[in-house]
Design an enzyme around this catalytic site. Structure first.
Site, mmCIF file in Angstrom:
data_model
loop_
_atom_site.group_PDB
_atom_site.id
_atom_site.type_symbol
_atom_site.label_atom_id
_atom_site.label_comp_id
_atom_site.label_asym_id
_atom_site.label_seq_id
_atom_site.Cartn_x
_atom_site.Cartn_y
_atom_site.Cartn_z
ATOM 1 N N ASP A 244 45.109 63.327 13.613
ATOM 2 C CA ASP A 244 44.971 62.505 12.438
ATOM 3 C C ASP A 244 45.783 61.242 12.699
ATOM 4 O O ASP A 244 46.579 61.206 13.634
ATOM 5 C CB ASP A 244 45.537 63.297 11.261
ATOM 6 C CG ASP A 244 45.555 62.503 10.003
ATOM 7 O OD1 ASP A 244 44.587 61.782 9.764
ATOM 8 O OD2 ASP A 244 46.537 62.603 9.257
ATOM 9 N N ASP B 161 48.654 66.050 9.127
ATOM 10 C CA ASP B 161 49.724 66.277 8.162
ATOM 11 C C ASP B 161 49.213 66.462 6.748
ATOM 12 O O ASP B 161 49.910 66.989 5.914
ATOM 13 C CB ASP B 161 50.702 65.111 8.188
ATOM 14 C CG ASP B 161 50.094 63.868 7.582
ATOM 15 O OD1 ASP B 161 48.907 63.642 7.840
ATOM 16 O OD2 ASP B 161 50.790 63.148 6.868
ATOM 17 N N ASP C 124 43.419 67.342 6.588
ATOM 18 C CA ASP C 124 43.338 67.824 7.962
ATOM 19 C C ASP C 124 43.221 69.340 8.038
ATOM 20 O O ASP C 124 43.113 69.896 9.122
ATOM 21 C CB ASP C 124 44.583 67.386 8.744
ATOM 22 C CG ASP C 124 44.783 65.889 8.669
ATOM 23 O OD1 ASP C 124 43.791 65.176 8.816
ATOM 24 O OD2 ASP C 124 45.916 65.457 8.443
#
Lengths: 1183, 349
Positions: free
Chosen positions: A464, A884, A888
């Site tokens: 990410d 995080d 995700d």
């Protein structure tokens, strides 16, 4: 109302929850995307139902699910302050919780039942049961049950202790006091006695006992602040509101009554749908009106609420689910080898039973009187056969007995050792000071214990961006106001050091964070709104200060004259904007649901908040309607550029719009997150129209969400552009170096982000993911056909580029250093919509595997999972996803290894992950160091355990050939049992935890060494078969040297059995010793200690007079022949392995071997020859 | 192999206390153990080590081999196979019926001493093809009964030789039942050659495994006689033949100690053995041998170990030589980074 259906529904939740606790994980997100605070709520269920990745349909489906209106049958009715009536029809769960699994009565059966879910234990049990049949009793009763009983007991004690702790925690939890309204006064009650419908009063800093709807608070506007750190880990305060209708009621004095109709209990902690009927008025309730169990009340003296969900039905309890369980790849491979071993076992048993059959056949006439067989039993009057059941059964029994004798060929103890080793490895990973994050004070976390070794074989990393590569600490950098770009801010004069402050009653109020300011802009801002620029700048900053959901908190400092304003809010972007506004003299001082107070250049102004349209991911903007002190009404809107430009009035100020667009482009190309701010002045009639529509929409019972959205889009139109802001999302420390290392290690790094393309590309450059040498292929398409075409073009181009400069071989060996003309693929979410779940996936994969970097921007959470799945389906390479945020979660669960960053954004990602850590750069330590070690250790351990058990079994087998195939063992039965428990188990576990092939420094210096895991150097079929051949040789040496040395001698079975036992144990331990790379004192203690322990055990066993082997060891150890045999066995058995090892290491050394030698011999030469460039990754964390 | 301190990150320890630790900091405590940096020795197989190791093995093994071989050659052994010769020629077609009949089974054998045999000379009987390690056989005994008079009826494990005529047998079981019962009498120059039959069993067995208050009872009373009949007046702890026999042999070809001749035998002396050929090995084609043997420090006559040691020692010597040659012909600088795969591959950089 039908009373039956709700109950059924209530119960039908149970199985759904238990099944979903495995894989599905509720995910929600409050995350900044495209510069806005976006709140998405969706259910990610990767479990039974097939998920369509990339299809927008699935997404909107989940939205509609969370935003649907309450039907009568899905509702629960709560009578305020009347728990009796509330519960009379449906028994709602009480507030006592039970997280313990067992009670005293159910412990034994349930625990045993759960333990026997492991196939290994069932195998153990079947063997033990077989052994209890008198015909098959090979081992003594006790000896055969002991190992299983021991393992079961240890596990049961562990489970019991854990459960006891849970019970104790439950008990403490259930007995906490709370004040509950009984007969018009608040009385102390235990948590467990709270019932749905009761009115509860919470005081500051108390924990909330159950999910409750707020009725009133100490604040006259009904605001309460809660900290949800126990629930989702977010430490900032969240605002919750009591409704105006109940605000003024005082439960002690007057009878508060009413009905709350709310949804069934669910796991969505960010969603709540209900309405309340008070005094004949219907009020709608949303997520901002409920406070959840586990949260703490902060900055609020008291709050009164009514319990709506209690005990196990609270959202906190419903979200209590463990990490998903995954199985490591090594273990999957290992299972194949286990099948080989079981075939081998079957073969051995078949050989024995066939030979036994032949022997019986040849001696069939003699059996009756053979002194060592004597089939006839004369003790009774009638002669009968003793223990002889005829042909077929004798053969069958021989077969089963040989299974019992050779049982450890299947290394059951390996599973237990592996678990222990993984616990040990996890201990060291957690304790690694280089993976401790100072900023968030978080250690590395190992949430899944069974995939440690997968970390050594990762081929793809899906990362990410926001919060993972970047810090997610937003900093206001520059603004474009009315077409003018202000991006100075480099000068930090003395004047600016302390930033802006205001003085109130002799006290200084100052924002907690200081923001760099542009002197020119500051000048304009101070100059007031008289000038044209001044008025635009005034409006711009007013919008920044007002158009948000930030709560200012006044924090005391040690200095009594100084107070700090801490802006608490859910979106870091908004925080940054408000701090920026404060720095330019527009300081937000107070916010309630009805008004805000902003200190503008030292002058306090009060604005009425007439309405607020919260952010949603469809509009991608939010707006606030303010009643200004001069009685005019303005709507301030901020949002992502894509959606903002469509609602901006383009007819006027075209040059300004164009200039702003240009600025936006330049901002995002330097990696800033951009937001566009607009304003609209509402005329009285417009306001009236909006107001009535807003009232209707916000109290609507059906389709409230969509109605509100419609009202919002009506008012958010024809905006006048004010400007745009650029916020920097700073890269985390060490990210470029980390990415560099990972790529050198032959790992492909893909970045999947929700940001827009320019931002993503610029972050790509700053994180060294993209370099100037790379050719970028950009795929941005709006239809399937154009996608197909551009993919095909891209494939041709990438092939040309990669083949032009030589042959690439995709083994990972060359990938690291030899990405020839590297190609970077940049693809956006819209194109992915058409590609994922269609035949184009194949093309995309082909293209992506030619590219050394893949950057996907504007991707939705489910698309992230879809991309991971795309790679996972088509290769056998290991994938790792790191992220995080809650967006995700799906990708983390999809990948082979999921890593969560425990950073700014909640804990959803961490909860779903297998490993969690504080910083992206720790990934390098995790993979290159720990992953490499774990893989090497586990690979060796599995091979060694196969060997260790097989060698023992083969020694037993050879002996069986000399006992008429009757499964007699010369080795004492206790030694057989203790062999894998005491004699040889500790060293392999210790080596599996502690051995390191290379030092941390070397591994970080040469990331290419990670390729050992990609090439499966430590565990593969060849190694397995070589080990097995070696095993046969070693067992033959162990067996036949004593056999030939003692042939035709007076040796008795027990003595030679002791010799065999000791020979095997010493051999097996020395074999391990030969492969140990680093000898520290623990390794020494384990290996030599095991050999000594074996001697002691053998002596103890031989000191028991009732056993056959009484005193045998003392007799045989007195002879020189014994010791000479031992020496000959060990040297002879190890020679072939040693020779092969030496030849291999010397003439075809693997990288790891060379690096080891370099570590030892060439430290000095290296430091002189290679430039001393300490890897910055090493430097960052200091233990 | 030198011990080497691990390459711990330089200055790692000092900075821990510089940053004043926060009250509830979760920073893992630094220790060499938790950071996996315990001082360790990292042995590496360098050619020198390898060659020295092989040389060492050959230097140790070859002398041991020579000494063992000499020890084995020093042992003088007289082996006499007699199971066929001791059956009258006319009955050799049906040895089983002979051995089961009541006929006189006395038989004389002449043994010529070839070399000087120093005392003590051990007298063994050797049985071939007798599986004393057969599962049915080894299990068929009762250790508690042998030890303790009070558990004389503990015969549950002794089947099929547990009871006879409704009474428990002491000592029960197939092992005791099949006790070897050939007897040997030696004479040299018409003089009785004394065979000491005391102390032929393990002292530990006499003291702890076989009770001195346990007397044979109801033994060999069944339909089928297996072997020797024990004197019911002598306690089991004194029945040394039984004790020796009950230490079941590991292998199907085994010797059991019969007694000791405690005088030297000169070369070319002839020993006359009068033996009672009672034991039935004919039913399973077992061989019976009488063995007189001296011992060395290594035990009986067995060249195997000496040869094995010489072979392994020689092999190691050969390996040491060939490694030396190979190393001289094709050396490799240890730890040379140019051998690393990514440096070797021309595709790199």
């Amino acid at each position: 109302m039908d009373s039956k259906t709700p109950i059924e529904n209530l119960y039908s939740i149970e199985p759904a929850l238990s099944s979903s606790s495995r894989r599905s994980n509720f995910s929600s997100k409050s995350k900044s995307l495209g510069g806005n605070s976006i709140r998405e709520v969706n259910f990610v269920d990767l479990g039974p139902k097939p998920v369509k990745y990339g299809s927008r349909g699935a997404e909107s489906e989940t939205y509609s699910m969370s935003q649907r209106e309450i039907n009568d049958e899905d509702a629960r009715l709560v009578q305020i302050n009347d728990p009796v009536k509330t519960n009379e029809r449906f028994e709602f769960a009480g507030n006592s919780i039970r997280t313990g699994k067992y009670s005293i009565l159910t412990f034994l059966p349930r625990n045993l039942f759960e333990q026997f879910h492991r196939v290994a234990y069932v195998y153990f049990l079947v063997i033990a049961v077989l052994n209890q049949l008198p015909q098959l009793a090979v081992f003594g009763r006790f000896a055969s049950i002991l190992p299983l009983a021991f393992v079961l007991l240890v596990t049961a004690v562990k489970d019991a202790y854990e459960d006891y702790r849970r019970h104790r925690a439950d008990n403490i939890e259930n007995n906490r006091p709370a004040s509950v309204l009984v007969n018009h006064e608040f009385q102390q009650k235990k948590w467990k006695d709270i019932q749905v419908g009761e009115i509860i009063k919470i005081h500051a800093n108390e924990t909330i006992p159950c999910d409750m709807v707020l009725l009133s608070t100490c604040d006259p506007t009904g605001v309460a602040y809660v900290q949800t750190i126990n629930l989702d880990g977010e430490s900032n305060l969240k605002t919750r509101y009591a409704k105006q209708e109940t605000l003024l009621k005082i439960p002690e004095k007057e009878n508060v009554s009413g009905v709350i109709k709310c949804e069934k209990p669910n796991r969505n902690i960010y969603g709540f749908q209900a309405n309340m009927e008070v005094d004949g008025k219907r009020v709608s309730l949303g997520p901002s009106n409920i406070i959840l169990r586990g949260c703490e009340l902060k900055n609020t003296t008291w709050a009164v609420g009514v319990a709506v969900y209690a005990g196990r039905e609270t959202k906190a309890m419903l979200n209590n689910s463990g990490a998903p369980s995954k199985r490591s790849r090594l273990e999957t491979h290992m299972n194949l080898e286990i099948i080989f071993l079981s075939l081998f076992l079957t073969a051995l048993c078949t050989v024995v039973s066939v030979c036994a059959a032949v022997w019986l056949r040849r001696h069939r006439d003699e059996l009756d009187y053979l002194p060592f067989y004597r089939r006839k039993d004369f003790s009774e009057d009638e002669e009968e056969n003793y223990n002889y059941y005829g042909w077929g059964l004798e053969i069958l029994f021989t077969f089963l007995m040989s299974v019992i004798v050779f049982q450890i060929m299947i290394p059951i103890s390996l599973y237990i050792s592996m678990e222990l080793v993984r616990v040990g490895q996890a201990y060291f990973m957690i304790r690694d000071t280089q993976m401790y994050d100072e900023a968030s004070n978080s250690r590395f976390q190992c949430r899944a214990l069974n995939i440690n070794e997968d970390l050594g074989q990762i081929k793809y990393i899906f990362s990410d961006k926001t919060g993972t590569l970047t810090e997610n600490k937003m900093e206001f950098q520059c603004a474009s106001i009315w077409g003018v770009d202000y991006n100075g801010g480099k000068v930090s004069s003395q004047d600016q050091k302390d930033g802006y402050f205001v003085q109130v009653d002799g006290k200084v109020l100052r924002p907690k964070m200081v923001v760099k300011t542009d002197p020119e802009l500051l000048q304009f801002a101070r100059s007031g709104k008289e000038t044209k620029e001044g008025s635009h700048i005034h409006d711009f900053f007013l919008a920044l200060a007002a158009c948000n959901t930030i709560v200012p908190l006044i924090v005391d400092t040690p200095d009594p004259t100084l107070k700090l304003i801490d802006y608490q809010g859910e979106s870091p972007d908004e925080q940054a904007l408000v701090y920026a506004a404060a720095a330019y003299g527009f300081m937000l001082i107070e916010r309630t649901s009805g008004h805000i107070v902003i200190d503008i250049q030292g002058e306090r102004q009060r604005f009425n908040v007439l309405g607020l349209h919260e952010f949603d991911s469809d509009r991608k903007r939010m707006s606030v309607i303010l009643g200004l002190p001069n009685k005019s009404v303005k709507a301030f809107v901020k949002g992502a550029d894509t959606t903002m430009f469509s609602v901006i009035d383009r007819s006027s100020n075209t040059s300004i719009i164009r200039a702003t667009e240009a600025h936006l482009h330049s901002y995002s190309s330097i990696g800033l997150r951009t937001l566009v701010i607009g304003m609209r002045e509402l005329s009285t009639s417009e306001f009236e129209e909006w107001h009535s529509a807003f009232e209707v929409a916000s109290t609507a019972l059906m389709g409230r969400a969509s109605l509100l959205r419609k009202v919002a889009s009506n008012v958010e139109s024809n905006l006048c552009i004010l400007g745009a802001s650029g916020i920097e999302d700073k890269l985390q420390g060490g990210v470029p170096e980390a990415i560099e290392s990972l790529r050198t290690a032959g790992i492909k790094v893909w970045v999947l982000t929700g940001d827009k393309q320019e931002t993503a590309i610029s972050i790509g450059y700053s994180s060294k993911l993209l370099t100037n040498k790379m050719t970028q292929i950009i795929v941005n398409n709006n239809s399937k056909e154009s996608c197909r075409k551009s993919l095909e073009d891209a494939i041709i181009m990438s092939k040309k580029l990669t083949t032009m400069s030589g042959t690439t071989n995709d083994t990972g060996r060359t990938l690291g250093a030899a990405s020839l003309t590297p190609v970077a693929l940049i693809i956006d979410g819209t194109s992915l919509v058409y590609i994922l779940d269609s035949e184009l996936e194949e093309r995309l994969f082909e293209l992506a595997s030619n590219c050394s970097v893949v950057l996907c921007c504007r991707v939705a959470p489910l698309q992230k999972a879809g991309i991971v799945a795309l790679v996972k389906k088509r290769t056998s390479d290991m994938t790792l996803a790191i992220g995080d945020g809650a967006n995700d979660v799906s990708m983390i669960q999809m990948a082979d290894v999921g890593v969560g960053i425990s950073g700014q954004e909640g804990r959803q990602a961490v909860m779903a992950s297998d490993f969690a850590m504080g910083q992206f750069r720790f990934l390098v330590t995790l993979l290159l160091v720990h992953g490499h070690w774990n893989y090497q250790r586990m690979g060796y351990m599995i091979l060694y355990n196969f060997y260790r058990n097989a060698v023992f079994v083969l020694v037993l087998f050879w002996y069986v050939l000399f006992t008429c195939f009757t499964l007699t063992t010369a080795i004492n039965e206790w030694s057989s049992v203790l062999y894998s428990v005491i004699y040889t188990s500790v060293p392999t576990i210790v080596v599996g935890i502690l051995d390191k092939d290379l030092s941390r420094r070397t591994l970080l210096k040469y990331p290419q060494l990670y390729g050992a895991g990609h090439r499966e150097e430590c565990y593969n079929k060849t190694l397995f078969w070589i080990t097995m051949i070696d095993t046969v040789w070693q067992s033959a040496v162990v067996f036949y040297i004593p056999l030939l040395a003692y042939w035709r001698s007076t040796i008795d079975a027990s003595s030679i059995g002791d010799l065999w036992t000791l020979a095997v144990v010493i051999l097996v331990n020395l074999h391990l010793a030969m492969d140990v790379i680093r000898w520290n004192w623990i390794t020494h203690a384990a290996i030599w200690g095991s050999i000594i322990a074996t001697f002691i055990c053998v002596i103890i066993i031989d000191a028991v007079p009732t056993l056959v082997g009484y005193w045998a060891i003392f007799h045989i150890a007195r002879t020189g022949l014994f010791w000479l045999c031992l020496l000959a066995i060990i040297v002879t058995a190890l020679i072939p392995r040693f020779v092969v090892k030496v030849l291999y290491q010397f003439y075809t050394p693997c990288d790891v071997q060379i690096a080891r030698e370099a570590e030892k011999f060439q430290a000095e030469i290296q430091s002189a020859a290679v430039e001393v460039e300490m890897n910055p990754i090493l430097d960052h964390p200091r233990p | 192999m030198s011990s080497n301190a691990p390459s711990s990150s330089a200055g790692g320890v000092g900075s821990a206390d510089s940053a004043a630790p926060r009250r509830n900091s979760k920073r893992p405590k630094y220790s060499k153990f938790t950071q996996q940096e315990l001082p360790a020795c990292k042995p590496i197989l360098t050619p020198r080590w390898v060659i020295s190791a092989f040389m060492l093995v050959s230097i140790v093994f070859i002398p041991i081999g020579v000494v063992s071989l000499f020890a084995s050659r020093d042992v003088v052994e007289i082996i006499d196979r007699y199971e066929t010769e001791c059956v009258p020629e006319n009955l050799r077609d049906n040895k089983v019926s002979f051995i089961q009949s009541d006929a006189n089974k006395t038989c004389t054998r002449k043994l010529r001493v070839k070399k000087l045999m120093k005392q003590p000379i051990y007298v063994y009987y050797q049985l071939d093809n007798f599986y004393q390690n057969h599962r049915r056989y080894v299990k068929s005994r009762s250790d508690s009964q042998l030890k303790d008079n009070s558990s004389w009826n503990d015969v549950s494990s002794c089947k099929p030789e547990d009871m006879s005529n409704g009474q428990p047998i002491v000592p029960c079981g197939l092992i005791a039942w099949s006790l070897f019962n050939d007897t040997y009498n030696f004479s040299l120059n018409n003089q009785q050659l004394a065979v000491n039959k005391r102390g032929i069993s393990w002292k530990s067995d006499r003291d702890s495994k076989f009770g001195n208050d346990v007397f044979p009872r109801n033994f060999q009373n069944g339909t089928l006689k297996g072997g020797k009949i024990l004197d019911p007046t002598v306690p089991l702890s004194k029945q040394e033949d039984l004790i020796v026999w009950m230490r079941t042999a590991a292998l199907p070809t085994f010797r059991k100690l019969y007694g000791k001749i405690e005088r030297d035998l000169q070369p070319n002396e002839t020993i006359h053995v009068t033996l009672e050929n009672n034991y039935n090995t004919y039913s399973f084609n077992g061989k019976k041998k009488l063995v007189l043997s001296t011992t060395s420090w290594l035990g009986g006559k067995n060249d195997f170990l000496g040869i094995a040691y010489l072979t392994v020692g020689g092999l190691c010597f050969f390996l040491a030589l060939s490694f030396t040659v190979v190393y001289l012909l094709k050396p490799r600088r240890l730890g040379d980074p140019s051998y690393l795969s990514w440096n070797r591959n021309p595709g790199g950089h």
